[in-house]
Design a protein around this motif. Structure first.
Motif: not given
Length: 162
Positions: A121-141
């Motif tokens: 469940l936590p993995v699902y919410y972190l990965i599938v709902h990645k649109s909620r991430w900030s730009c810095s997290c997306t850039g690092t990822f």
């Protein structure tokens, strides 16, 4: 499993990439390797079967129950074929019985299997709902994905096979 989930956008794109020379999903295989070793070295095949069968029957019952609910909520939708409601209802009841009996007969292994399933469940919410991430997290990822792509010599598929 991870390769297909990544192609559908439900897992990081790195896991949908294939090795340049071997044409295999190397990142997905590398991630699955520790889990496979853990299962092999666990030693008790019946415990492993309980881990797997509990979640399998539980989710099969939920999917079949979802079919029944969907059919009642949306009777106007056309379906290629219809199954008599008796069949999915009996199947859902049998799945419930199997899940309850596995909880009764081996609560420790079944509880561990349930806990392993719930860790998704936590993995699902972190990965599938990645649109909620900030730009810095997306850039690092994206930076980490690029570096791992070079390290493992993997590329996206050129020809879509799905």
């Amino acid at each position: 499993m991870l390769f297909a989930a990544s192609r559908e956008g439900q897992w990081p794109s790195l896991f949908s990439m294939i090795h340049i020379q071997r044409q295999t999903p190397l990142p997905a295989l590398i991630l699955m390797m520790p889990l496979i070793f853990l299962m092999v070295f666990m030693g008790d095949i019946y415990g492993l079967l309980n881990f797997y069968s509990f979640s399998r029957w539980f989710f099969m019952g939920l999917v079949t129950l979802g079919l029944v609910i969907h059919r009642y909520r949306h009777p106007e939708l056309s379906r290629p074929f219809k199954v008599p409601m008796f069949i999915p209802c009996v199947f859902s009841a049998m799945c419930t019985f199997i899940v309850i009996m596995s909880l009764y007969s081996d609560p420790v292994n079944t509880g561990i299997g349930c806990a392993i399933t719930l860790t998704g469940l936590p993995v699902y919410y972190l990965i599938v709902h990645k649109s909620r991430w900030s730009c810095s997290c997306t850039g690092t990822f994206n930076f980490i994905t690029e570096k791992l792509q070079v390290l493992m010599e993997v590329i996206p598929q050129e020809i879509q096979t799905y």
